[in-house]
Structure formats: C-alpha cells, structure tokens
Design a protein around this motif. Sequence first.
Motif, PDB file in Angstrom:
ATOM      1  N   ALA A  44       4.426  12.570  -3.102  1.00 44.38           N
ATOM      2  CA  ALA A  44       2.953  12.765  -3.666  1.00 44.38           C
ATOM      3  C   ALA A  44       2.226  12.225  -2.726  1.00 44.38           C
ATOM      4  N   ILE A  45       2.394  10.950  -2.264  1.00 44.95           N
ATOM      5  CA  ILE A  45       1.328  10.354  -1.498  1.00 44.95           C
ATOM      6  C   ILE A  45       1.000  11.154  -0.412  1.00 44.95           C
ATOM      7  N   GLU A  46       1.811  11.849   0.306  1.00 43.37           N
ATOM      8  CA  GLU A  46       1.757  12.738   1.335  1.00 43.37           C
ATOM      9  C   GLU A  46       0.722  13.746   0.971  1.00 43.37           C
ATOM     10  N   HIS A  47       1.028  14.313  -0.164  1.00 47.14           N
ATOM     11  CA  HIS A  47       0.163  15.497  -0.720  1.00 47.14           C
ATOM     12  C   HIS A  47      -1.098  15.029  -0.932  1.00 47.14           C
TER      13      HIS A  47
ATOM     14  N   VAL B  76       7.241   4.264  12.835  1.00 47.73           N
ATOM     15  CA  VAL B  76       6.556   4.323  11.452  1.00 47.73           C
ATOM     16  C   VAL B  76       7.897   4.000  10.537  1.00 47.73           C
ATOM     17  N   PHE B  77       7.865   3.093   9.749  1.00 44.49           N
ATOM     18  CA  PHE B  77       8.811   2.843   8.760  1.00 44.49           C
ATOM     19  C   PHE B  77       8.102   2.536   7.240  1.00 44.49           C
ATOM     20  N   ILE B  78       8.408   3.298   6.246  1.00 42.11           N
ATOM     21  CA  ILE B  78       8.004   3.203   5.138  1.00 42.11           C
ATOM     22  C   ILE B  78       8.804   2.214   4.125  1.00 42.11           C
ATOM     23  N   THR B  79       8.011   1.390   3.397  1.00 41.59           N
ATOM     24  CA  THR B  79       8.443   0.466   2.616  1.00 41.59           C
ATOM     25  C   THR B  79       7.838   0.693   1.143  1.00 41.59           C
ATOM     26  N   SER B  80       8.589  -0.209   0.261  1.00 37.87           N
ATOM     27  CA  SER B  80       8.198  -0.149  -1.122  1.00 37.87           C
ATOM     28  C   SER B  80       6.971  -1.094  -1.251  1.00 37.87           C
ATOM     29  N   GLY B  81       5.774  -0.775  -0.778  1.00 37.07           N
ATOM     30  CA  GLY B  81       4.537  -1.513  -0.775  1.00 37.07           C
ATOM     31  C   GLY B  81       4.668  -2.464   0.243  1.00 37.07           C
TER      32      GLY B  81
ATOM     33  N   THR C 115      -6.235   2.089  -1.593  1.00 37.04           N
ATOM     34  CA  THR C 115      -6.958   3.171  -1.339  1.00 37.04           C
ATOM     35  C   THR C 115      -6.495   4.182  -2.536  1.00 37.04           C
ATOM     36  N   LEU C 116      -5.250   4.416  -2.749  1.00 35.81           N
ATOM     37  CA  LEU C 116      -4.783   5.546  -3.585  1.00 35.81           C
ATOM     38  C   LEU C 116      -4.463   5.168  -4.868  1.00 35.81           C
ATOM     39  N   ALA C 117      -3.082   4.331  -4.848  1.00 34.50           N
ATOM     40  CA  ALA C 117      -2.591   3.659  -6.244  1.00 34.50           C
ATOM     41  C   ALA C 117      -1.578   2.916  -5.775  1.00 34.50           C
ATOM     42  N   PRO C 118      -1.515   1.833  -6.370  1.00 33.95           N
ATOM     43  CA  PRO C 118      -0.556   0.512  -5.983  1.00 33.95           C
ATOM     44  C   PRO C 118       0.775   0.778  -6.757  1.00 33.95           C
ATOM     45  N   GLY C 119       0.691   1.416  -7.911  1.00 32.45           N
ATOM     46  CA  GLY C 119       2.026   1.710  -8.930  1.00 32.45           C
ATOM     47  C   GLY C 119       3.086   2.412  -8.120  1.00 32.45           C
ATOM     48  N   LEU C 120       2.752   3.171  -7.088  1.00 29.81           N
ATOM     49  CA  LEU C 120       3.749   4.227  -6.515  1.00 29.81           C
ATOM     50  C   LEU C 120       4.369   3.288  -5.470  1.00 29.81           C
ATOM     51  N   ARG C 121       4.013   2.012  -5.096  1.00 31.64           N
ATOM     52  CA  ARG C 121       4.563   1.152  -4.153  1.00 31.64           C
ATOM     53  C   ARG C 121       5.028   1.858  -2.924  1.00 31.64           C
ATOM     54  N   VAL C 122       4.117   2.210  -2.117  1.00 30.51           N
ATOM     55  CA  VAL C 122       4.285   2.781  -0.687  1.00 30.51           C
ATOM     56  C   VAL C 122       3.402   2.324   0.067  1.00 30.51           C
ATOM     57  N   GLY C 123       4.324   1.323   1.057  1.00 28.34           N
ATOM     58  CA  GLY C 123       3.555   0.673   2.354  1.00 28.34           C
ATOM     59  C   GLY C 123       4.395   1.297   3.434  1.00 28.34           C
ATOM     60  N   PHE C 124       3.934   0.544   4.629  1.00 26.93           N
ATOM     61  CA  PHE C 124       4.356   0.965   5.843  1.00 26.93           C
ATOM     62  C   PHE C 124       4.200  -0.133   6.863  1.00 26.93           C
TER      63      PHE C 124
END
Length: 414
Positions: free
Chosen positions: A286-289, A98-103, A248-257
């Motif tokens: 924050a996303i993980e929380h 798993v690799f985390i990306t900015s969206g 699903t949660l929020a696009p502004g945080l820019r977290v993808g994978f």
Amino acid sequence: MLDWEHIFATRSSRMKASEIRELLKLLEQPDIISFAGGIPDPALFPAQEFQAAYAEIFSSSQVNAALQYSVSEGYKPLRDWIVADVAKIGIECSADNVFITSGSQQALDYLGKLFLSPNDTALVTWPTYLGALSAFNAYEPNYDQLSLNGNRTPEGYRDTAAKAGGQVKFAYLSADFSNPTGETIGQEGREKLLALADEMDIAILEDAAYQHLRFNGQAISPILALDIARKGGIENTRTIYSGSFSKTLAPGLRVGFVIAAMPVIRKLVLMKQAADLHSSTINQIAIEHVASRGFDAQVAKIKKVYSGRRDAMLAALEKYMPKNTSWTKPEGGMFVWVTLPEGMDGAELLAKSLATERVAFVPGKAFYADGSNANSLRISFSCANDQMIDEGIKRLGRLISNSVAGDNETLPII
C-alpha cells in the motif's frame, strides 16, 4: 505475587516508560492544548489514496501475495521506489542496499543490537532523540556527548570509553530538523563527523526521519551522500541511513527503512528473521502504491501546512515569551526547543502548566542521556492550528513569567 525482578535480565532495569507516550494520553482531554506529541496531523493523511490502494490490492490477484509471508528484506517494488527517491538527494545505491523495517524505531533497535555490547559507548548529540536512547538502552551502553566543534579528540573519546569498560561503536544523530531541537547540522559539521568516524573506525547512524520536511533554507546533502561521494560507492561507506514514511504518509502502517552497505544489510536481515520474519507485506504494498502515485504532492501539501504552523509558533514565542527565555528557529521538521531561565525545571513547569494553564509539552531533560539541562522543553507545532498555537504559547509564556517572578520574590534583597 511472584517477584519477577530477580528473573528479569539486567538490561530490563534500563527500560523506562516513554515520557512522550505518556503525554500523548493527554490528547484525549479536550481542554488541553498539546504541544507534546511530535506526531503528524491526521487530517493531512492521504486517507483516500490509501483506501484506493487497499481496494486495488484486494480486488486483484495481488491479494494472495499481500496476505502471505514474504522476504525479510522487504517488498522489492517499494525498495526500488526508495532507491529512485534517495537518488534525488545524492544517495546512489541499489535495492540490495535497502532493508524495510517496522518503522524507523525498529531500525534503531536493530542497530543498537548489532553494534552495542554491554559497556560500549554510543556518541550522541546533547540533547538527542528520546526514542533512540530508549532503543539503545536495552543493550547496556554508555553515552558520550558527540561534539562537532573541535573540543573533543578521538583519543579523548577512546579513553573515556575504555575507562567505562568498552569501545566507541557509533555516532548517532538526526542531521536535519532534529528531534528534539529542530536544528540542522551544516555541511561543515557533517564533513567533520565523517572525518572523525574514519579516524576512529566507527559507524555513523544517520536518522533521517524528517528529511523531506524542509520549509526554507538551502538543502544540505545527507551524510550518507557525502560519504558515498568521498568513498566512491556505498559499499565503501560507514554511514547507515534510516528513514520512514511515518512523517510523510502515515505512521500507523509502521513502514521504515535502512540504507547501508551490504555487510550491514545482511546482518539486519538475519535479525529480522529472528524477530518478526518481515514487516507487514500488505502495508508495504500500500505504501508503494501511494508513494509511487503521489508522494511529492503529499509532501508539498504537508510542508505548506507545517511551515505555516512553524511561523505561527515562532511569532507567538516572540510575542509572549519573557526576555530571559530563548528558542530555536528551525528550517523544517516539527519541533522548537525552548531554553528556560537558569534554575527553572521543565518537569516542574509541566506539572504547573497542566494544573493551571492546561498546556502540555515535553520536559527537556528526557532528551539528555545524563538527565541534565532540566531548564529546557520541547514543543511541537505539527498538530496545532494557529489559534491553538497563539493561545497555548500565551498561556505558557504567562506561566514562565509568573514562575520567574515567584522565584525572584523568594530571593533575599542585598
């Protein structure tokens, strides 16, 4: 003024403004009924949960790590959560996969960079996600239509790619409730794609941005899950799965994978180190929380709202659209694809609509790699309530009917 064009790289000529990004500016005009943006409804964001998550981060010793540089692979507890979540849909992997990306948009950019040399060919659906075309365009590829109905052969794909000066490198598609059509690829189609990719020795890029947004119908295993089942483990697969928390949660945080075999992940990590080092650490935490404490409840909440809006849009289309217009009936996601009468142009219709009916949508030809099929458009139900949907589709149906009547009036009587 300095003439920059002769200094820019040749790839810059393929960078175009996003029609969708431009149309989003219309949301600021209060009298516009917009079906243009495929964006989540901000009223459904788990704002209180994120407020609590950030407060907890800043009130603990975790804040130092949250504000510090971090590893390029991504926040380990978040990757662990993703591993557990995708296991529910048959994707067995470890955090190392798993690799985390900015969206997920960054994932598409990285994957285009990883696979495409100039003049290589990407197989894409017709139509396909506009953002994918924008991401891949910078790497100067050619496009060919991905067909799963058996009318194209591996030899045909190879010959076309060779004549264009390169090789076929991957097939890209959104298998579930795709952007822009809302359609889903059945299991038979997914199996055919795996067989095609194996025979051609190419990668499969599976865009799963809408994976969690199924409203009805039978769930279908992701292509990566089918690939794992066939090959006996993720390290033997050729499918690269990209997901996102934006819908699903929020696009502004820019977290993808991205989930893939380790050779792919290692290359993506090197790209990340060269590009932006790592995605925002505090946003990942924050996303993980929020995800670990209430992801399923959040998904259930948005699915209830979006499914009601989908139903309202399909009912309005049935009520107001002229008979020579057709549309998809998605089982999830955010979009309906409308096919207009032959000869009608979605871009011209949009100009008329904004001037007279004040309804916005996205013309369909933007989603075709060759700019074809102008008689189509994409409408989204995610940010419109039932009243807006009914009124907006009523206006749009009236405009289409009037346009057809106007065209007919210009025809000679034989």
